[in-house]
Structures are given as structure tokens and as C-alpha cells.
Design an enzyme around this catalytic site. Structure first.
Site, mmCIF file in Angstrom:
data_model
loop_
_atom_site.group_PDB
_atom_site.id
_atom_site.type_symbol
_atom_site.label_atom_id
_atom_site.label_comp_id
_atom_site.label_asym_id
_atom_site.label_seq_id
_atom_site.Cartn_x
_atom_site.Cartn_y
_atom_site.Cartn_z
ATOM 1 C CG ASP A 149 -11.114 -9.057 4.994
ATOM 2 O OD1 ASP A 149 -10.865 -8.984 3.784
ATOM 3 O OD2 ASP A 149 -10.330 -9.528 5.839
ATOM 4 C CD GLU B 263 -12.418 -11.317 0.869
ATOM 5 O OE1 GLU B 263 -11.570 -11.149 -0.028
ATOM 6 O OE2 GLU B 263 -12.190 -11.068 2.069
#
Length: 696
Positions: free
Chosen positions: A336, A373
């Protein structure tokens, strides 16, 4: 001649230098703190005890080696509950925030138990750490090692997948509940589940502030090494460890890999106004990126930023990744806000960041999938340039370009073609193959596929923030009515658009990721930021499996086709040059009239001819030629079959304007094109023909 037998994975437990290690005579406790002046171990008898049953001081002469405090406590066993307390300087101007009264979570804790406990003395009492016995019968389980290029990823929330009563499972909302629904996952055909955060996080705001909403998504880490206690079915401290392993083993037995969404960019301790739960009270100035030595840098948008390129934090992250791979058998990670790993200890983006390179080169993670990401909340956007060929990326450009084309936005035709062909503009220059692109149109963050074609605007009032949260740039449309409607014309277009985007996703070069529930048109009623919605807004509604069985069948057939067809999952980029042994290019683009395509600003229709791979890349000859006819306009159009397809027998595979079961032909036996070679393609629709036989 002796035949070589495949060598099975040798199971071993990855031993960590810190945390609590169960031994024959007791437990060894080890914790890092450079600046602490004293350290204490707090032992508890029960999960709900406010006060410890025993407090043991670390002797700085006998129990400290360098910056590590380590002590063996005899007589303790599996299930022992504990905290740390550390004394040291309170000097926020120089990064120190020691609080001798704070109860601290072990950064290497392998499990937590209980909840945040309210008290009248102002001391925050977080869940207690649990000493874990790692013994587990894996029954020969091994990592599946599916090739990345052959993956079909399914992003899902462990709790939300089976929490609804409609799931009709015994262990709803838990790791064991997932096991009960594995037959569904297997029938869908996906190769991997990407689990939203399963490491420990606060279920609610630990300070009980007025915006005390459930932390449903879990992007607020509290203990990186510990499976989330809220997803355990059993109530005994540490149950989550065994249950998580049971889930992984069962998924592997079904041929499904497990990828974890990990959040090495911030913690739940927040900024200077947040609680001291763990890292702040042990070595604040090392674990977090600080400005001027005192202010928390907020590149995560969550109050603080983990100092990932500090050697101590870097070591922790590596131990954590190896822990999940070897002690829990997980197959990969999605990082993330991974661009934060590209920031140095001052927060500056740096070329060739060591942390990113080290993860890719770690020999113990060599067969582990790693997905970034490739952006953060402070403006870094590194899609196409994150790491080397080992790193795959969530391709945000793919999401936006495919949404824009099917919505009918001008100037998107060339972008769609590029995304369909694998996004060579982003990856080829760096020598990275198409599978570095994780293609997605929807994710947990944003509209579901159903809502993407049902709402122009977000509907987030239930979140309690006056509809101010969530992205306003959704590239969505409602096609004539906002939200649910009985208008047949609107419903018709929506049905086509969902199938158009799902077809594009699963027939593009690269690796597709779909969100749990999109295959049955799950809705969040227009909420595009359901991070706090532990409710039926977020939960998987199992009634839709039957209600929208036509959509499930459509997606199921697409996935089966993708997994069988090397034509749509090449290891190399399409070039527009002839395939070896044939006279036709690997990809060609045409106008509906069959002429060379004009990539003009307003064109919204095209034909893509994608040839089967050569015998070198497809030795079994499974590949079929494909003709894809895209019509994103509001008018019905006639399309000419490409001239180079003469002599090949074609069958209709997909017609997104068709009524089920004539929207897709799983056996590739749909109608042949008219003898005139002119094909009617209705507005807002896609038709795909596949060659009837091997073209070579």
C-alpha cells in the site's frame, strides 16, 4: 537412467531475533530501544485484566546488549499475555516521546488479544501481546508458484466476504468462513486472492474521539507480524494464528494463492496528537520520518510516515515479509502507498531506493510475488517506474483510460489500445514485461463496477463526513438515472457497460485484478469510500449469486478463456510486426470500415486483430486469433471483419449487447459472422470473434 524427482519445499519456521520466543524452559523476550533508560515486562493472567499480575525489570547490565533488551523468563508458556513499558526522555523537540506509564505493544508481537480498555488514569491500554506456539501441521503444503503472467487476482475483504447472513456459513466474517466459500472461488476460476489488510489494526479509534467509526478496511497497522484478531472465529487468545494457517492451507489445496495487502507506510499511532501504543514509546525518532526532528511528516495522509529506509525499520520490514512467507505460507504482497518506500530518512524521493531494490533481490523472497501501489498521498506517482522487473504495479493509468473510453470520452481511443496491448508506454522502456502491469478498473477504494455505471456522484453521507470524503474524480456515469432504476433503456446500457469493462479487463495483456462481488454486480449504494462501513454496504451479498447468475456465468467464462489462451497473456509486448511463421502482425488496428485506423480525438470505435502467439511462445498451439470490435458510441454501427482474416473460420465468443446466454459462448461455438463479413455492433457494446481452429 535415474529420473530426477521434484524437490518438495522444506518447511521451516523463520526465527526472528526480536519478539517473544517460546522455549522449553520459558520465553525469551527481546525488544529494540536505543534511547530507553529502563525497560519493563508486564505480564497478565487474563485478557481483560487492567493491571499486570507481575512486572519484571530488565537489568541493563545483564539484559541489554547494544540497543537490544533481551531477557529469558522461566516457567512461561504458550498463551502468555504481555506488554512492555519503557522509560526515557520526554523531549518532543528532539524526537523523543517516552512515557513510563504507557503500555506498549511489542513491534514483533505475533498475536494480540482483547480490546482497548477504558480507564480513569489516562493510560491507554491497548490489546495485549500473546506468546505463540508456531507448531502447525501443514500436511506438506507448499507455495503454488503460479506464473505471474497466468494470474487472475481477486481482491477481497476477509470479514466482508462472509459476514452477511446471506453467506449461510458457520464461521461468518472469519478466516474459517473463507474456507467454507472456497468452492465458490474455485468455480469462479481465479488463481489468487489478494486479502485487504489482515495484520493487526484497531477495530475502532483507540482514543474514542467523536468520529469513532469502525476501522473496516484495516489500513491502520498496529502490529505488522500478527494476524488480525477480529477475523478469528475462536475466542481463545492466539486463535487467529492457527485459523489463518488453516485458511491458507485450504486455499492452496484449491490451487489458489494468497497475496497480502501490507501497509508499511504508517501506523495507527498518528501524529503528536495520537496515542502512544508501541513505536512512539520505544524509539519514536527512528520509526517515523520527522521534520526538523520533531514534526511528523505525513506522506501517507494518516498522520505519520514509517521511516522505511532507516536500517532498523528496514530490518523489521524484511523480518515481517519473511515471517508471513515462511510461517504462514503466503505467496505474495501488495504494498500500500509503496512510493513511501522510495523516500529517504528526510522524506525525499530518491532514485534507486535501497528498500525497493532489497525487497526485489532478497533471496528468501525470490519466489514471492511483489506488487506496488506506486504512489503515495503526498504527490509521488511512480506508475511505470517503480523498481525493476520483479515489481508489478497497480496500473492506475489502465483504470482511468478504460473507464474513460467506455464512458465515451473523446481522445481515449489510443489510450485504450495501449492499455489493451499491455501498457508498453509504461513498462517496455525499462525492460519490464507486460505482467508488470496489474490491470484493474475497480478496487476496494472507489465505486464497485455496478456503481461505476449507476452513479455520476458519490453517496458517502453514511460515513459521517458530509459527503466530503472519497474521490470526486470517478470517471463514472449513470446513463440516464442516478442509482437503482426500473427504466429499461438505462438498465440495458448499464448491463452492456459492465460486460464491456469486464471483457476488456480480462482480455488485456498484463495481469487482471477484479474486486470481490463485481462478478455478481455487488453495490455499495454509491459509496466510493466505504472504509468505515462494517455493514451490508460493504459485505458480500450472497443472494446476488443467484439473482445475477448471468453475470457470474459471463465472468466465469471470461476467466476460463483467459487461463486457457496464451493469446491474451503474452510474456512479450505486441509489436505490430508479423508473427513468426505467419504473414500477419501480432496486432493490427482498423476502423469499423476495415481501413487503417484514424486515431483522431473523437473516434470511439475500432477493431483490434490480435494474432495467436508463435509456436515458440505457444508450443502446444492453444492460441487462437481474436477480432475485437469496440463501439463506445451512442449509435449502432456496422463493422467489417479484417481482410487478413479471410480463410479463417470464426465463431462469436462475446456479444455484450446480447441477452444471456447469448452474451458469451464458453465453448467458443457462437454464430459465425455473416457471409458479407459485415457485423452489426450495437451502441455501447463489444463483440469478440475467435478463430475456429489453429491458424498455423
Amino acid at each position: 537412467m535415474l529420473m530426477k524427482q521434484p524437490c518438495p519445499d522444506l518447511h521451516f519456521t523463520y526465527q526472528m531475533p526480536y519478539g517473544s520466543a517460546l522455549q522449553d524452559t520459558g520465553v525469551q523476550f527481546s525488544v529494540f530501544s536505543r534511547s530507553a533508560t529502563s525497560m519493563r515486562l508486564l505480564l497478565y493472567n487474563k485478557m481483560n485484566d487492567l493491571e499486570p499480575s507481575e512486572v519484571i525489570e530488565f537489568d541493563p547490565n545483564d539484559h541489554r546488549r547494544g540497543d537490544v533488551w533481551s531477557m529469558h523468563v522461566p516457567g512461561l508458556a504458550h498463551g502468555q499475555l504481555y506488554h512492555y513499558q519503557a522509560s526515557g526522555p520526554w523531549d518532543p523537540d528532539h524526537g523523543h516521546r517516552f512515557d513510563a506509564a504507557a503500555r506498549l505493544i511489542d513491534p514483533y508481537a505475533q498475536a494480540l488479544a482483547g480490546t482497548f480498555q477504558k480507564s480513569t488514569d489516562g493510560v491507554v491500554r491497548p490489546p495485549k501481546c500473546v506468546v505463540i506456539d508456531d507448531t502447525f501441521d501443514w500436511e506438506g503444503d507448499r507455495h503454488l508458484r503460479h506464473d505471474v503472467s497466468e494470474s487472475v487476482i481477486y481482491e477481497m475483504h476477509v470479514r466482508g466476504f462472509t459476514k452477511s447472513r446471506t453467506a449461510k456459513v458457520k464461521a461468518s466474517g472469519s478466516y474459517l468462513g473463507v474456507i467454507e466459500k472456497i468452492p465458490y472461488l474455485k468455480s469462479l476460476g481465479i488463481t489468487a486472492v489478494e486479502l485487504m489488510p489482515v495484520n493487526e489494526f484497531p477495530i475502532r479509534n483507540p482514543l474514542g474521539e467523536k468520529l469513532d467509526r469502525p476501522n473496516y478496511w484495516g489500513y491502520d497497522p498496529m502490529a505488522f507480524f500478527a494476524p488480525h484478531r477480529g477475523y478469528a472465529h475462536g475466542k481463545k487468545p492466539g486463535s487467529q494464528v492457527n485459523e489463518f494457517k488453516q485458511m491458507v492451507k485450504a486455499l492452496h489445496q484449491a490451487g489458489i494463492e494468497v497475496i497480502l495487502d501490507v501497509v508499511f507506510n504508517h501506523t495507527c499511532e498518528g501524529n503528536e496528537n495520537g496515542p502512544t501504543l508501541s513505536f512512539k514509546g520505544l524509539e519514536n525518532q527512528i520509526y517515523y520520518i520527522l521534520s526538523e526532528g520533531k514534526h511528523y511528516c505525513n506522506y501517507s495522509g494518516c498522520g505519520n510516515t514509517l521511516n522505511g529506509n532507516h536500517p532498523v525499520v528496514r530490518e523489521m520490514i524484511f523480518h515481517c515479509l519473511r515471517h508471513w512467507v515462511y510461517n504462514y505460507h503466503v505467496d505474495g504482497f501488495r504494498f500500500d502507498l509503496a512510493s513511501i518506500l522510495s523516500r529517504d530518512r528526510s522524506g525525499n524521493l530518491i532514485p534507486n531506493p535501497p528498500m525497493v531494490e532489497l525487497i526485489a533481490e532478497d533471496p528468501l523472497l525470490a519466489n514471492t510475488k511483489i506488487i506496488a501501489e506506486a504512489w503515495d498521498a503526498a504527490g509521488a506517482y511512480q506508475v511505470g517506474s517503480f523498481g525493476n522487473h520483479r515489481w508489478a504495479e497497480w496500473n492506475g493509468r489502465y483504470r482511468d483510460d478504460v473507464r474513460g473510453f467506455w464512458r465515451g470520452d473523446g481522445g481515449t481511443l489510443g489510450a485504450l489500445a495501449t492499455r489493451l496491448a499491455g501498457s508498453s508506454d509504461l513498462y517496455e522502456h525499462a525492460g519490464r514485461p507486460p505482467h508488470c502491469s496489474i490491470n484493474f478498473i475497480t478496487s476496494h477504494d472507489g465505486f464497485t463496477m455496478n456503481d461505476l455505471v449507476s452513479y455520476k456522484d458519490k453517496r458517502n453521507l453514511a460515513n459521517g463526513e458530509n459527503n466530503c470524503d472519497g474521490d470526486n474524480h470517478n470517471i463514472s456515469d449513470n446513463y440516464g438515472a442516478e442509482g437503482p432504476t426500473r427504466k429499461k433503456a438505462v438498465r440495458t446500457v448499464r448491463n452492456r457497460q459492465v460486460r464491456n469493462m469486464m471483457s476488456t479487463l480480462l482480455l488485456s495483456q498484463g495481469v487482471p485484478m477484479l474486486v470481490s462481488g463485481d462478478e455478481i454486480r455487488r453495490t455499495q449504494r454509491g459509496n466510493n469510500n466505504a472504509y468505515c462501513q462494517d455493514s451490508d454496504i460493504s459485505w458480500f451479498d450472497w443472494r446476488l449469486v443467484e439473482k445475477n447468475s448471468d453475470m457470474f456465468r459471463f465472468v466465469q467464462a471470461l476467466i476460463a478463456f483467459r487461463r486457457e489462451q496464451p493469446t491474451v497473456r503474452r510474456e512479450h509486448f505486441l509489436t505490430g510486426k508479423p508473427v513468426d511463421g505467419r504473414k500477419i502482425p501480432d496486432v493490427s488496428w482498423y476502423s469499423p470500415a476495415g481501413t487503417p485506423l484514424d486515431w483522431g480525438q473523437h473516434a470511439l470505435s475500432m477493431v483490434a486483430y490480435i494474432a495467436a502467439p508463435s509456436r515458440v511462445d505457444d508450443p502446444e498451439g492453444l492460441g487462437r486469433d481474436m477480432v475485437m470490435m469496440f463501439n463506445s458510441t451512442g449509435q449502432d454501427r456496422e463493422f467489417m471483419m479484417p481482410e487478413m482474416g479471410r480463410g479463417i473460420k470464426w465463431n462469436l465468443f462475446i456479444n455484450t449487447a446480447g441477452e444471456s446466454p447469448e452474451d458469451i459462448y464458453p465453448d467458443l461455438d457462437g454464430p459465425m459472422p455473416p457471409s458479407s463479413r459485415l457485423v452489426d455492433v450495437p451502441c455501447h457494446s463489444l463483440k469478440v470473434y475467435v478463430s475456429q481452429r489453429e491458424p498455423f
